[in-house]
Enzyme design. Structure first.
Site, PDB file in Angstrom:
ATOM      1  N   TYR A 234       0.839  -1.202   0.000  1.00 47.67           N
ATOM      2  CA  TYR A 234       0.000   0.000   0.000  1.00 47.67           C
ATOM      3  C   TYR A 234       0.876   1.254   0.000  1.00 47.67           C
ATOM      4  O   TYR A 234       0.735   2.136  -0.856  1.00 47.67           O
ATOM      5  CB  TYR A 234      -0.948  -0.008   1.211  1.00 47.67           C
ATOM      6  CG  TYR A 234      -1.607   1.320   1.444  1.00 47.67           C
ATOM      7  CD1 TYR A 234      -2.461   1.859   0.482  1.00 47.67           C
ATOM      8  CD2 TYR A 234      -1.356   2.064   2.601  1.00 47.67           C
ATOM      9  CE1 TYR A 234      -3.051   3.103   0.682  1.00 47.67           C
ATOM     10  CE2 TYR A 234      -1.937   3.298   2.805  1.00 47.67           C
ATOM     11  CZ  TYR A 234      -2.786   3.816   1.837  1.00 47.67           C
ATOM     12  OH  TYR A 234      -3.362   5.051   2.022  1.00 47.67           O
TER      13      TYR A 234
ATOM     14  N   GLY B 212       3.603  -5.420  11.398  1.00 46.46           N
ATOM     15  CA  GLY B 212       3.815  -4.211  10.604  1.00 46.46           C
ATOM     16  C   GLY B 212       3.483  -2.920  11.322  1.00 46.46           C
ATOM     17  O   GLY B 212       3.737  -1.841  10.792  1.00 46.46           O
TER      18      GLY B 212
END
Ligand code: UDP
Length: 341
Positions: A140, A283
């Site tokens: 992303y 993450g």
């Protein structure tokens, strides 16, 4: 100005369209409604079209006579981008390439782009200013960083004027409660905390209680969607005056922990939030806080709803009365680019 707003039926886009109209601009929404909502457009004109169709884009720019583009349309789930990088690069990166091509064709040379704090990756210092290294840690973030590179190259080669706005944690709903956040699935902290109060989900999981932060939970910089919307209009008007292209962070500069968000939700709703402690989410950085000095100085932007209870309170008023748009896209509208779900 006449403005094409891609993704204008989405969360941040729909709030910005309203501010544009209040300021006397003439926005037309361009949205494929796969994740946007017809109702969020309110009474603004809407073209149902797809970023992946050059014909849709050129047709929209031609019929609207747009002088500038605000570009919100994108997929935005980090986790989904890890499993479906192809879809993210196609929609977010290649889709923007189409948009730039259509803009060149119609001599539209001003673009405000929805970038993200995810272009920085794991912070090596905090607060994060715009000169922080850009090293995104997921597809992303990379799909958005590539667009920032494309914008700079188009500026040099073709004279594009652009503003890349790097959002930190967008949150809240319109102050009149008419539009707000409606994601499916909803993964964001503030709506999930509030959905646990209404019973839509049984509880909220605190994703990590062993961070090196004062209360052990993650810290984020939450920014009210109405303040984000104002910043887009300032950036657009800056470009309209021939102002220099640039990238700007959008956060309040103040971080709040997950536990502080939960306490705020309890204050504004006068209800208890059911919580469980869980593991850290892969993450997630522990602390993500913006330096917003640059946009304050360059564009005179200043958050008007920076305190956490105002942000959470507006989201609560939206969720309390349902927090969902009723009319979903028709199957024809929703079948366009969406191979994931
Ligand atoms: N978070 C959490 N429980 C949830 C969702 C999020 O504890 O159900 C935490 C998440 O780990 C992060 C913060 O809340 O530290 C904000 O997460 P969100 O998904 O809203 O935004 P992100 O920072 O990931 O863009």
């Amino acid at each position: 100005m006449k403005i094409l707003v891609t993704g204008g039926a989405g969360y941040i886009g729909s709030h910005t369209v309203r501010v544009l109209r209040l300021r006397g601009h003439e926005p037309v929404i361009f949205d494929n409604l796969t994740r946007g909502h017809r109702e969020a457009a309110l009474d603004a004109p809407l073209i149902v079209g797809d970023l992946l169709s050059l014909d849709d884009l050129t047709g929209a720019l031609r019929t609207t006579g747009s002088e500038a583009v605000l570009h919100f349309a994108a997929f935005t789930y980090v986790g989904e981008s890890v499993g479906h990088p192809d879809v993210y690069y196609r929609n977010n990166t290649a889709g923007t390439m189409n948009l730039l091509e259509a803009m060149r064709k119609h001599k539209v040379s001003k673009l405000v782009f929805s970038s993200t704090a995810a272009v920085y990756g794991d912070p090596i210092r905090t607060p994060i200013d715009e000169s922080h290294p850009q090293s995104p840690v997921n597809p992303y973030g990379r799909s958005k960083l590539m667009v920032e590179w494309m914008l700079r190259d188009h500026q040099v080669a073709f004279g594009l004027g652009f503003a890349a706005l790097r959002y930190f944690n967008a949150a809240g709903a319109s102050l009149d409660g008419r539009i707000g956040e409606d994601h499916d699935p909803e993964t964001h902290l503030i709506p999930r905390v509030l959905m646990s109060i209404t019973g839509e989900i049984p509880e909220v999981t605190i994703l990590g209680t062993d961070w090196e932060t004062p209360d052990g939970t993650c810290i984020r910089d939450y920014i009210h969607v109405e303040d984000l919307a104002q910043a887009h209009v300032l950036a657009l008007e800056h470009l309209g005056r021939g102002g220099a292209s640039n990238a700007w962070n959008l956060g309040t500069g103040k971080g709040h922990s997950v536990k502080e968000v939960i306490q705020s939700a309890e204050r504004v709703s006068h209800r208890k939030v059911p919580t469980v402690s869980g593991a850290r989410r892969a993450g997630d950085p522990g602390v993500l806080v913006a330096s917003s000095d640059k946009i304050r100085k360059d564009l005179g932007w200043k958050p008007e709803h920076a305190d956490l209870d105002s942000i959470v309170g507006s989201a609560w008023r939206w969720i309390e009365k349902g927090g969902r748009y009723k009319n979903k896209a028709t199957p024809e509208e929703a079948q366009t680019t969406h191979p994931i779900r």
